[in-house]
Design a protein around this motif. Structure first.
Motif, PDB file in Angstrom:
ATOM      1  N   LYS A 238       0.810  -1.220   0.000  1.00  0.00           N
ATOM      2  CA  LYS A 238       0.000   0.000   0.000  1.00  0.00           C
ATOM      3  C   LYS A 238       0.852   1.283   0.000  1.00  0.00           C
ATOM      4  O   LYS A 238       0.334   2.370  -0.231  1.00  0.00           O
ATOM      5  N   ASP A 239       2.150   1.107   0.270  1.00  0.00           N
ATOM      6  CA  ASP A 239       3.006   2.298   0.302  1.00  0.00           C
ATOM      7  C   ASP A 239       3.440   2.722  -1.088  1.00  0.00           C
ATOM      8  O   ASP A 239       3.991   3.805  -1.287  1.00  0.00           O
ATOM      9  N   ALA A 240       3.214   1.812  -2.064  1.00  0.00           N
ATOM     10  CA  ALA A 240       3.721   2.088  -3.408  1.00  0.00           C
ATOM     11  C   ALA A 240       3.091   3.331  -3.990  1.00  0.00           C
ATOM     12  O   ALA A 240       1.891   3.544  -3.899  1.00  0.00           O
ATOM     13  N   GLY A 241       3.872   4.138  -4.586  1.00  0.00           N
ATOM     14  CA  GLY A 241       3.360   5.320  -5.261  1.00  0.00           C
ATOM     15  C   GLY A 241       2.702   4.915  -6.563  1.00  0.00           C
ATOM     16  O   GLY A 241       2.854   3.785  -7.034  1.00  0.00           O
ATOM     17  N   ALA A 242       1.990   5.837  -7.182  1.00  0.00           N
ATOM     18  CA  ALA A 242       1.201   5.504  -8.363  1.00  0.00           C
ATOM     19  C   ALA A 242       2.069   5.014  -9.519  1.00  0.00           C
ATOM     20  O   ALA A 242       1.626   4.232 -10.343  1.00  0.00           O
ATOM     21  N   ASP A 243       3.308   5.480  -9.568  1.00  0.00           N
ATOM     22  CA  ASP A 243       4.142   5.120 -10.712  1.00  0.00           C
ATOM     23  C   ASP A 243       5.280   4.174 -10.386  1.00  0.00           C
ATOM     24  O   ASP A 243       6.151   3.931 -11.200  1.00  0.00           O
ATOM     25  N   ASP A 244       5.266   3.614  -9.165  1.00  0.00           N
ATOM     26  CA  ASP A 244       6.345   2.709  -8.772  1.00  0.00           C
ATOM     27  C   ASP A 244       6.482   1.520  -9.706  1.00  0.00           C
ATOM     28  O   ASP A 244       7.561   0.963  -9.870  1.00  0.00           O
ATOM     29  N   TRP A 245       5.331   1.084 -10.294  1.00  0.00           N
ATOM     30  CA  TRP A 245       5.393  -0.112 -11.158  1.00  0.00           C
ATOM     31  C   TRP A 245       6.317   0.093 -12.334  1.00  0.00           C
ATOM     32  O   TRP A 245       6.894  -0.840 -12.850  1.00  0.00           O
ATOM     33  N   LYS A 246       6.489   1.378 -12.727  1.00  0.00           N
ATOM     34  CA  LYS A 246       7.347   1.632 -13.887  1.00  0.00           C
ATOM     35  C   LYS A 246       8.802   1.286 -13.591  1.00  0.00           C
ATOM     36  O   LYS A 246       9.466   0.631 -14.383  1.00  0.00           O
ATOM     37  N   THR A 247       9.251   1.709 -12.403  1.00  0.00           N
ATOM     38  CA  THR A 247      10.621   1.375 -12.012  1.00  0.00           C
ATOM     39  C   THR A 247      10.799  -0.135 -11.953  1.00  0.00           C
ATOM     40  O   THR A 247      11.812  -0.685 -12.409  1.00  0.00           O
TER      41      THR A 247
END
Lengths: 314, 308
Positions: A42-51
């Motif tokens: 739940k801490d992941a930012g909206a664009d973390d998946w890109k990294t």
């Protein structure tokens, strides 16, 4: 015929047992979805998946470059790479940490549907024999074939009902947990040429439901056949459930032998042709469908033969 | 005799090499209560199951209202209401839903008809209860209700009185009488209890080891021979009584029994015999005519084979 099916439905849905099964399935969906949601990052930012995908891309590239990688794994890595690139290019995030991960996870519960439908099917016919109600059922102006058919259809409808319950409950639960965000997220997959393509998430879900439904239908048919031949619910339910769980083990044991591709269990999972490799080389979707059709006809013939020919003695 | 409702022609049933039913033929006309009598294992149930299509027929034909039960099953069975042994119903359903279930299987059975049969068997108060809460008598009544739903012209009952108390048996008997009289229904009923058949049936077929050995009107079977009958005279002392009877009536059959004597004689002679006994100071407690019962006749016909 319609009346006969209504009768079978009445006998099915006016029993507590049926509703307990439905409740168990709903419970399993709720628990599964909740657990899935609870362990989300739940801490992941909206664009973390890109990294994350950029890192994964690196990993797939290394795998492809490595001369020791097997051909199969290399193809897999290529597909994953194509998908990752497509995601980054079109800004489509993966399903994890969205409502779809829970919904797709719940699709596994189709196994439970098979189990419940087999229990109900095993009892539907054999139960009439063990309670003696078969006698009053058969001395009516309805041929035995029609009675058998009406029971069969009502079982298929029951399976379908459970499937719809599964779909609706998992969609609603996960939707509410994630506030229906990413509702229109597409599924990114690769076509046979290895190009990334966008697919409908819902379409894919139903496709996997239907492919799994094929195995449910075959297990129900098997349970019916045993019911009809032995007239014992315990035997019908027992053997079918044993087959359901032992199938995988049997397939493992017999894989080295070429004839094993004609076995029922080798062909039940049609999704093996969509992702991954078939059980044995040289097996195709058409081959499996033909084998399954042969078993389907055989099972139904045996059910029909015993049910319409044998005397009702005890 | 008008066109028979049911007709069996040389019906044979073999299972493996064993012949269960051997060349059975009979006709049952409209409005008759026809009984199947025989010891357990004589083939009553098998014959009945062949008549309702639960068992296949090895040889011969069974027709119901002219329709062959094996070849035209749906047309033939339409006329039949049946209870095959205990009426086993769906226990998890209410009595009413059980009836709805069977009503749906025959075209033309309306909700009103369901209400009508429920009233006939007097189950109005409990019809919406689950069958598992019913007593055996109530289940039997529900069994009668399901058999009558589609206004059959033939009712086939296999051992319908099994497990019923005397009141239940009487009730069932009354229904059957009512149905044959008021609605012209034909009834075929099997039993191993002679006393029941005696009260219920017009004609009886006696079955033994898969064969019908005799078909008789119930009157013929009991044998109401008016000329000479046996009377039980409860009297003591019996030696004196026997001597007295011999004195007045000469050589007639007389024998001592536990509480008196049995005398076989014409009805007109009874007053004289009694008068003489009183003169001889024999104490008399009662006089009963002894009918030869169906059971005696049955044992006679079957050569003493045990019944029931």
């Amino acid at each position: 015929m319609v009346n006969l099916i209504r009768n079978e439905n009445m006998k099915l849905y006016r029993r507590w047992r049926t509703w307990i099964m439905a409740a168990l399935m709903i419970g399993a969906v709720l628990i599964g979805s909740f657990v899935d949601w609870h362990y989300d990052n739940k801490d992941a930012g909206a664009d973390d998946w890109k990294t994350q995908i950029t890192q994964e891309k690196q990993h797939w590239k290394e795998m492809i470059a490595d001369p020791k990688t097997e051909e199969g794994s290399k193809n897999y890595a290529k597909d994953q790479l194509a998908i990752g690139e497509y995601r980054l290019a079109h800004d489509i995030r993966p399903e994890s940490d969205t409502m779809w991960s829970g919904i797709n996870g719940s699709a596994q519960l189709i196994m439970l549907i098979t189990l419940f439908t087999v229990i109900v099917a095993g009892d539907s016919l054999a139960g009439e024999f063990s309670t003696g109600t078969i006698k009053l059922l058969l001395i009516r102006p309805a041929s035995r074939l029609k009675i058998l058919l009406s029971k069969y259809i009502s079982m298929i409808l029951f399976g379908l009902l459970l499937l719809i319950v599964l779909f609706v409950v998992s969609l609603l639960t996960n939707g509410l947990l994630y506030h229906f965000k990413q509702l229109d997220l597409p599924l990114v997959s690769v076509d046979s040429a290895g190009n990334a393509i966008e697919l409908s998430m819902l379409g894919n879900l139903w496709k996997s439901y239907m492919l799994n439904g094929v195995s449910t239908i075959l297990f129900v048919t098997l349970a019916f056949m045993i019911s009809s031949a032995f007239r014992s619910s315990a035997m019908a339910i027992g053997i079918s459930i044993f087959a359901l769980f032992a199938g995988a083990i049997i397939m493992e044991l017999t894989q080295p032998y070429a004839w094993s591709k004609y076995m029922l269990f080798a062909n039940l999972d049609l999704s093996q042709y969509l992702n991954g490799r078939p059980y044995q080389d040289g097996m195709t979707m058409t081959f499996s469908i033909l084998v399954l059709a042969a078993y389907f006809i055989l099972f139904n013939f045996v059910s029909w033969f015993f049910f319409t020919r044998r005397d009702v003695a005890a | 005799m008008n066109e028979p409702i049911v007709s069996l022609r040389n019906v044979t049933k073999r299972i493996g090499r064993k012949t269960i039913i051997d060349n059975v033929s009979f006709d049952v006309p409209k409005g008759e209560i026809f009984g199947f009598l025989g010891p357990n294992g004589a083939g009553k149930t098998t014959t009945i199951r062949m008549m309702v299509g639960l068992m296949s027929i090895t040889e011969g034909t069974i027709t119901i209202q002219g329709k062959n039960i094996a070849r035209e099953f749906e047309q033939a069975i339409r006329h039949v209401g049946g209870i095959v042994e205990n009426p086993e119903m769906y226990k998890f359903l209410s009595g009413y839903h059980n009836l709805v279930h069977y009503a749906r299987m025959v075209p033309g059975v309306t909700k009103d008809r369901i209400r009508e049969v429920v009233e006939l068997v007097k189950l109005e108060d409990r019809i919406h209860d689950k069958v598992k809460k019913y007593s055996l008598g109530m289940r039997q009544r529900l069994g009668v209700a399901q058999a009558l739903l589609h206004r059959p012209s033939l009712l086939i009952l296999d051992e319908p009185t099994n497990g019923l108390d005397p009141a239940g048996i009487r009730e069932l008997r009354d229904y059957l009488r009512y149905l044959t009289r008021e609605e012209g229904i034909t009834v075929i009923v099997s039993s191993h209890l002679l006393s029941e058949m005696e009260l219920m049936c017009d004609r009886v077929a006696i079955m033994m080891r898969g064969r019908i050995i005799d078909v008789k009107r119930i009157g013929e079977l009991i044998g109401t021979n008016d000329d000479a009958q046996t009377y039980l005279i409860e009297a003591s002392p019996s030696e004196l009584a026997i001597a007295a009877v011999r004195e007045i009536a000469g050589a007639i059959a007389v024998k001592p029994v536990q509480n008196g004597i049995e005398v076989t004689t014409d009805r007109d002679r009874i007053p004289d015999i009694l008068a003489h006994l009183i003169r001889m100071e024999v104490r008399i407690y009662g006089v009963t005519p002894l009918r030869q019962s169906l059971e005696d006749r049955f044992l006679e016909i079957t050569g003493g084979e045990r019944v029931g």
